[in-house]
Design an enzyme around this catalytic site. Sequence first.
Site, mmCIF file in Angstrom:
data_model
loop_
_atom_site.group_PDB
_atom_site.id
_atom_site.type_symbol
_atom_site.label_atom_id
_atom_site.label_comp_id
_atom_site.label_asym_id
_atom_site.label_seq_id
_atom_site.Cartn_x
_atom_site.Cartn_y
_atom_site.Cartn_z
ATOM 1 N N GLN A 31 1.050 -0.147 -5.628
ATOM 2 C CA GLN A 31 0.781 -0.537 -4.243
ATOM 3 C C GLN A 31 -0.703 -0.454 -3.891
ATOM 4 O O GLN A 31 -1.178 -1.176 -3.024
ATOM 5 C CB GLN A 31 1.598 0.331 -3.287
ATOM 6 N N HIS A 63 9.972 4.045 5.838
ATOM 7 C CA HIS A 63 9.046 3.994 4.707
ATOM 8 C C HIS A 63 8.318 2.655 4.624
ATOM 9 O O HIS A 63 7.119 2.611 4.317
ATOM 10 C CB HIS A 63 9.791 4.287 3.411
ATOM 11 N N LEU A 64 9.020 1.577 4.908
ATOM 12 C CA LEU A 64 8.359 0.268 4.874
ATOM 13 C C LEU A 64 7.366 0.114 6.017
ATOM 14 O O LEU A 64 6.369 -0.612 5.880
ATOM 15 C CB LEU A 64 9.401 -0.853 4.931
ATOM 16 N N SER A 65 7.603 0.808 7.131
ATOM 17 C CA SER A 65 6.788 0.571 8.329
ATOM 18 C C SER A 65 5.304 0.805 8.081
ATOM 19 O O SER A 65 4.473 -0.050 8.418
ATOM 20 C CB SER A 65 7.290 1.443 9.490
ATOM 21 N N ASP A 66 4.935 1.936 7.473
ATOM 22 C CA ASP A 66 3.500 2.168 7.271
ATOM 23 C C ASP A 66 2.949 1.312 6.141
ATOM 24 O O ASP A 66 1.750 1.026 6.097
ATOM 25 C CB ASP A 66 3.217 3.651 7.026
ATOM 26 N N GLN A 67 3.838 0.839 5.222
ATOM 27 C CA GLN A 67 3.375 -0.002 4.118
ATOM 28 C C GLN A 67 3.097 -1.438 4.552
ATOM 29 O O GLN A 67 2.383 -2.169 3.870
ATOM 30 C CB GLN A 67 4.414 0.018 2.992
ATOM 31 N N HIS A 96 2.441 9.175 8.884
ATOM 32 C CA HIS A 96 1.863 8.247 7.898
ATOM 33 C C HIS A 96 1.425 6.954 8.564
ATOM 34 O O HIS A 96 0.357 6.414 8.260
ATOM 35 C CB HIS A 96 2.892 7.934 6.809
#
Length: 338
Positions: free
Chosen positions: A100, A282-286, A307
């Site tokens: 990532q 988990h996807l939100s900050d990515q 995060h």
Amino acid sequence: MEMIEIDGSQGGGQLLRSALSLSLCTGIGFAMQDIRAKRPRPGLMRQHLTAVNAAARISGAQVEGAALGATTLRFAPGPVQAGDYQFAIGSAGSATLVLQTLLPALWQAASPSRLRLEGGTHNPMAPSADFISSCYLPALARMGVQAELQLHVPGFHPAGGGVLEATVQACPQLQAQAFSVRGPLQTLDAQVLVSGLPAAIGQRELDVLAQRFGVDAHPRHVRVVRPALGPGNVASMTVQHAAHVEHFDSHGERGLAAEDVAGRLAATVQAYLDGGACVGEHLSDQLLLPMALAGGGSFTTALISDHLRSNARLIEKFLPVEFDWQQRGPHWEVWVNR
């Protein structure tokens, strides 16, 4: 070269990885102090050092402080070069987090790239290889990124030894997207991975998930790693809505019953299904970095994590964007503006 000063004590390894990604994408260097200062073992660990060295290699960067345990780092990138790269963490440190770190810079390169990464692929504190392929990459695909991930060998803590191979095509301009409505539920799928443990453990986990959600509990959904490099177990569910896909994992632990591993996963999935927001925690900050590179976009999520907050503030240091969020009914809406 312009250099941005960053207080590394305000976050963990994610702060460093995001800084590396942003530096590669913008050509702006950074100096980070007090790296992971609030963690039990401060400074660069092996997976962080691999990310630094990998970022330096694909860009010909000038780096000071790239050593195990280092708490200060200076990184001055050169032009990112597409290519065929291989990086080994040398431990069970997360290979997906290194992936990532590099992906945004490589999709901005002029031609396709291939990455082979060795290390941990299923770590409790990192996105799993299954999360990347089932959730993260499909979200990027909506924004125009063409990337694929193959899991050749799963790797668990503490043995590691996992092998991932990723390909990414050139994507000079991302398309802003709104991840606001997930649409009607289409499918729920469960899978279990076991390494160095009886397959019956995985079957017990599947049976719990079948009772809770009606998913298929056929033994073919239990993947047994052979040869096993070390013990490991993860139960997973992929939730497919009409407009969005989420993936959830629950990791086995010594002394934790299979039914409890599955029960923990079931509770997480049920909370997502009941919540109504589109994007999981988990996807939100990515999603923040690709949204910033696209110059726009939004999503709904159940909560604003630490995060997410720290990542948003860091991105604003490198790119001419501003993030904002507001609670709307039972969930939050996050958006980015130039």
